[in-house]
Design a protein around this motif. Structure first.
Motif, PDB file in Angstrom:
ATOM      1  N   UNK A 155      45.829   9.078 -19.349  1.00 60.46           N
ATOM      2  CA  UNK A 155      45.604   7.823 -20.068  1.00 60.46           C
ATOM      3  C   UNK A 155      44.106   7.620 -20.300  1.00 60.46           C
ATOM      4  N   UNK A 156      43.296   7.878 -19.271  1.00 59.30           N
ATOM      5  CA  UNK A 156      41.848   7.749 -19.415  1.00 59.30           C
ATOM      6  C   UNK A 156      41.328   8.718 -20.468  1.00 59.30           C
ATOM      7  N   UNK A 157      41.746   9.970 -20.405  1.00 61.33           N
ATOM      8  CA  UNK A 157      41.298  10.963 -21.376  1.00 61.33           C
ATOM      9  C   UNK A 157      41.704  10.597 -22.793  1.00 61.33           C
ATOM     10  N   UNK A 158      42.943  10.146 -22.968  1.00 56.92           N
ATOM     11  CA  UNK A 158      43.405   9.721 -24.288  1.00 56.92           C
ATOM     12  C   UNK A 158      42.572   8.551 -24.787  1.00 56.92           C
ATOM     13  N   UNK A 159      42.329   7.573 -23.913  1.00 59.71           N
ATOM     14  CA  UNK A 159      41.564   6.382 -24.302  1.00 59.71           C
ATOM     15  C   UNK A 159      40.128   6.747 -24.671  1.00 59.71           C
ATOM     16  N   UNK A 160      39.492   7.587 -23.857  1.00 61.75           N
ATOM     17  CA  UNK A 160      38.109   7.979 -24.151  1.00 61.75           C
ATOM     18  C   UNK A 160      38.017   8.737 -25.470  1.00 61.75           C
ATOM     19  N   UNK A 161      38.995   9.589 -25.736  1.00 55.98           N
ATOM     20  CA  UNK A 161      39.007  10.331 -26.992  1.00 55.98           C
ATOM     21  C   UNK A 161      39.260   9.401 -28.162  1.00 55.98           C
ATOM     22  N   UNK A 162      40.189   8.494 -27.985  1.00 56.16           N
ATOM     23  CA  UNK A 162      40.582   7.580 -29.064  1.00 56.16           C
ATOM     24  C   UNK A 162      39.450   6.648 -29.491  1.00 56.16           C
ATOM     25  N   UNK A 163      38.662   6.143 -28.517  1.00 52.29           N
ATOM     26  CA  UNK A 163      37.591   5.210 -28.886  1.00 52.29           C
ATOM     27  C   UNK A 163      36.302   5.925 -29.282  1.00 52.29           C
ATOM     28  N   UNK A 164      36.227   7.239 -29.084  1.00 51.78           N
ATOM     29  CA  UNK A 164      35.078   8.003 -29.551  1.00 51.78           C
ATOM     30  C   UNK A 164      34.112   8.445 -28.475  1.00 51.78           C
ATOM     31  N   UNK A 165      34.379   8.152 -27.205  1.00 48.16           N
ATOM     32  CA  UNK A 165      33.456   8.554 -26.144  1.00 48.16           C
ATOM     33  C   UNK A 165      33.403  10.060 -25.944  1.00 48.16           C
ATOM     34  N   UNK A 166      34.353  10.802 -26.436  1.00 53.07           N
ATOM     35  CA  UNK A 166      34.351  12.258 -26.283  1.00 53.07           C
ATOM     36  C   UNK A 166      33.722  12.955 -27.490  1.00 53.07           C
ATOM     37  N   UNK A 167      33.241  12.182 -28.456  1.00 51.74           N
ATOM     38  CA  UNK A 167      32.639  12.733 -29.668  1.00 51.74           C
ATOM     39  C   UNK A 167      31.118  12.636 -29.568  1.00 51.74           C
TER      40      UNK A 167
END
Length: 141
Positions: free
Chosen positions: A18-30
């Motif tokens: 859930x954390x990984x999905x959320x971070x990717x979705x809001x752009x923190x992994x970009x």
């Protein structure tokens, strides 16, 4: 409730997803989005981060209501460590959690960041033991 080892891994793995999905979705992994945040070009991620910190502070205050919280000393390496952490985050576009999210998403530069994190921890242990030897308090490794 005491969790067995397999259940423990499943529960925390679920929250990690859930954390990984959320971070990717809001752009923190970009990297591009994180760069915009550090350059103050786009304040969306910055405000999201500030909001998360404020919500955590409120949650912490509720959980710790009327509890005597011990004062933690400021160690000599805290400022230097914080500066190095921030510089690494600005250069790579990833804190340790995000590096793992980037690896999970197949983002190859996330591998270089994860290797850098591992080398930094390994180096810290050797340098601290040889040259500094100050009390690390609760951060003992």
């Amino acid at each position: 409730m005491k969790l067995t080892a397999p259940t423990y891994h499943v529960v925390f793995g679920f929250f990690g997803l859930i954390l990984g999905f959320s971070l990717t979705r809001i752009g923190f992994a970009d990297y591009g989005e994180v760069h915009k945040m550090f350059a103050f070009v786009d304040l969306r991620l910055f405000l999201t981060f500030v909001g998360a910190v404020v919500m955590t502070m409120i949650g912490y205050a509720i959980v710790a209501h009327n509890a005597a919280m011990p004062r933690k000393p400021l160690h000599r390496g805290t400022i230097a460590g914080g500066v190095l952490f921030g510089a690494g985050w600005a250069v790579t576009g990833a804190c340790p959690a995000v590096a793992l999210v980037q690896l999970g998403a197949g983002y190859l530069p996330g591998l270089a960041t994860a290797i850098g994190i591992a080398l930094g921890v390994w180096s810290y242990r050797r340098v601290h033991a040889r040259y500094f030897r100050w009390d690390t308090g609760a951060c003992q490794m």
